[in-house]
Design a protein around this motif. Structure first.
Motif, PDB file in Angstrom:
ATOM      1  N   VAL A  34     -64.058 -56.308 -33.401  1.00 44.62           N
ATOM      2  CA  VAL A  34     -63.945 -54.669 -33.926  1.00 44.62           C
ATOM      3  C   VAL A  34     -62.290 -54.622 -33.337  1.00 44.62           C
ATOM      4  O   VAL A  34     -61.565 -53.763 -34.551  1.00 44.62           O
ATOM      5  CB  VAL A  34     -64.735 -54.393 -33.416  1.00 44.62           C
ATOM      6  N   ALA A  35     -61.798 -55.103 -32.547  1.00 43.96           N
ATOM      7  CA  ALA A  35     -60.916 -54.397 -31.598  1.00 43.96           C
ATOM      8  C   ALA A  35     -59.349 -54.790 -32.466  1.00 43.96           C
ATOM      9  O   ALA A  35     -58.239 -54.315 -32.630  1.00 43.96           O
ATOM     10  CB  ALA A  35     -60.431 -54.855 -30.543  1.00 43.96           C
ATOM     11  N   MET A  36     -59.709 -56.495 -33.157  1.00 45.43           N
ATOM     12  CA  MET A  36     -58.462 -56.969 -33.632  1.00 45.43           C
ATOM     13  C   MET A  36     -58.952 -55.844 -35.378  1.00 45.43           C
ATOM     14  O   MET A  36     -57.782 -55.916 -35.988  1.00 45.43           O
ATOM     15  CB  MET A  36     -58.701 -58.665 -34.167  1.00 45.43           C
ATOM     16  N   GLY A  53     -58.694 -45.445 -29.658  1.00 45.69           N
ATOM     17  CA  GLY A  53     -58.893 -46.950 -29.038  1.00 45.69           C
ATOM     18  C   GLY A  53     -59.820 -47.742 -28.577  1.00 45.69           C
ATOM     19  O   GLY A  53     -61.025 -48.163 -28.180  1.00 45.69           O
ATOM     20  N   GLY A  54     -59.756 -46.378 -26.986  1.00 41.92           N
ATOM     21  CA  GLY A  54     -60.799 -46.146 -25.845  1.00 41.92           C
ATOM     22  C   GLY A  54     -61.621 -45.932 -26.593  1.00 41.92           C
ATOM     23  O   GLY A  54     -63.479 -46.538 -26.108  1.00 41.92           O
ATOM     24  N   GLY A  55     -62.145 -45.281 -27.517  1.00 41.85           N
ATOM     25  CA  GLY A  55     -63.668 -44.845 -28.024  1.00 41.85           C
ATOM     26  C   GLY A  55     -64.077 -46.264 -29.559  1.00 41.85           C
ATOM     27  O   GLY A  55     -65.161 -46.551 -29.150  1.00 41.85           O
ATOM     28  N   VAL A  59     -67.950 -48.413 -28.921  1.00 43.99           N
ATOM     29  CA  VAL A  59     -68.369 -48.377 -29.471  1.00 43.99           C
ATOM     30  C   VAL A  59     -68.565 -49.452 -29.904  1.00 43.99           C
ATOM     31  O   VAL A  59     -69.799 -50.344 -29.884  1.00 43.99           O
ATOM     32  CB  VAL A  59     -67.939 -47.980 -31.061  1.00 43.99           C
ATOM     33  N   ALA A  60     -67.447 -50.382 -29.856  1.00 42.71           N
ATOM     34  CA  ALA A  60     -67.788 -52.219 -30.182  1.00 42.71           C
ATOM     35  C   ALA A  60     -68.479 -52.767 -28.589  1.00 42.71           C
ATOM     36  O   ALA A  60     -69.485 -53.341 -29.138  1.00 42.71           O
ATOM     37  CB  ALA A  60     -65.954 -52.558 -30.260  1.00 42.71           C
ATOM     38  N   ALA A  61     -68.536 -52.168 -27.640  1.00 43.15           N
ATOM     39  CA  ALA A  61     -69.334 -53.069 -26.737  1.00 43.15           C
ATOM     40  C   ALA A  61     -70.618 -52.463 -26.655  1.00 43.15           C
ATOM     41  O   ALA A  61     -71.939 -53.409 -26.717  1.00 43.15           O
ATOM     42  CB  ALA A  61     -68.989 -52.201 -25.204  1.00 43.15           C
ATOM     43  N   LEU A  62     -71.353 -51.532 -27.172  1.00 41.52           N
ATOM     44  CA  LEU A  62     -72.355 -50.523 -27.558  1.00 41.52           C
ATOM     45  C   LEU A  62     -73.129 -51.739 -28.423  1.00 41.52           C
ATOM     46  O   LEU A  62     -74.209 -52.410 -28.569  1.00 41.52           O
ATOM     47  CB  LEU A  62     -72.133 -49.394 -28.149  1.00 41.52           C
ATOM     48  N   PRO A 117     -57.395 -57.639 -23.435  1.00 42.34           N
ATOM     49  CA  PRO A 117     -56.720 -58.234 -24.396  1.00 42.34           C
ATOM     50  C   PRO A 117     -57.404 -57.186 -25.702  1.00 42.34           C
ATOM     51  O   PRO A 117     -56.483 -56.627 -26.878  1.00 42.34           O
ATOM     52  CB  PRO A 117     -57.316 -59.486 -24.682  1.00 42.34           C
ATOM     53  N   ALA A 118     -58.152 -56.148 -25.522  1.00 35.23           N
ATOM     54  CA  ALA A 118     -58.726 -55.505 -27.192  1.00 35.23           C
ATOM     55  C   ALA A 118     -57.734 -54.496 -26.412  1.00 35.23           C
ATOM     56  O   ALA A 118     -57.748 -53.906 -28.015  1.00 35.23           O
ATOM     57  CB  ALA A 118     -60.519 -55.254 -26.722  1.00 35.23           C
TER      58      ALA A 118
END
Length: 219
Positions: A34-36, A53-55, A59-62, A117-118
């Motif tokens: 997702v981060a990439m 980016g922080g948000g 969301v990716a973690a959730l 890295p994300a």
């Protein structure tokens, strides 16, 4: 205590990346993917990436937290391990508490490492990364607690995997709001509320999960 330590070691051996269930490597790969991909979707504007980016990491973690839920408890219930542990006098609540700890250890710390890295991919600066890391440190135990409760409630259902995702997202909204919101407010208030919610969920999870597993065994 020695029995619970044995169960914890067994759970870690199966849940950690490379373990027999291999369930926690996939969420990490999803998180990094997702981060990439996000910069390709919104463009290379560094100010936009730094602001959002922080948000995106939250969301990716959730969403990544949904992936291992199907494997947390179903196999042990089908193989009768919960019946054996009950015959040995180990309560369902104690087993769920141990499984919650193992689930967080297999999911939370690797996610904190993957967030570095994300953050680089999303162009986050050092102070923002610090708040993101502290927020994830405070919030991932709560995500793990919600996950173990949902996995306990859906363990006996045929469509439990799909239902898990539908249940986790709304229940995790308070953690997402205060965790991601701490980035906008500078940190302390949002992080404190994220930690408070997370502690409450961790305290509730063994009792809710234990009751659900007992109902599934008797059903």
């Amino acid at each position: 205590m020695s029995a619970l330590w044995t169960i914890l070691r067994r759970d870690l051996a199966t849940l950690l990346p490379g373990g027999r269930r291999g369930g926690t490597l996939l969420p990490l790969l999803f998180f990094l993917s997702v981060a990439m991909l996000y910069p390709f979707a919104v463009g290379p504007d560094p100010r936009l990436l730094a602001r959002t980016g922080g948000g995106v990491i939250w969301v990716a973690a959730l969403l990544a937290a949904i992936l291992p839920l199907e494997r947390l408890l179903a196999g042990d219930l089908e193989r009768g391990f919960f019946d054996q542990w009950t015959l040995r006098g180990i309560s369902e609540e104690a087993i769920i508490a141990v499984r919650l700890l193992a689930h967080w250890l297999s999911f939370g710390p690797p996610l904190l490492v993957a967030a570095v890295p994300a953050a680089a991919l999303l162009g986050l600066d050092g102070p923002t990364l610090r708040i993101v890391e502290l927020g994830l440190l405070a919030g991932t135990p709560g995500l793990a607690a919600i996950g173990i409760m949902i996995s306990s409630l859906t363990v006996g259902l045929r469509s439990g995997a799909a239902l898990s995702g539908l249940l986790l997202i709304p229940l995790a909204v308070p953690l997402l709001v205060f965790g991601a919101g701490s980035l906008a407010t500078g940190g302390e208030g949002g992080l404190a509320l994220t930690g408070a919610i997370s502690l409450l969920l961790v305290a509730i999870a063994p009792f809710a999960g234990g009751a659900a597993i007992r109902a599934a065994r008797e059903g």
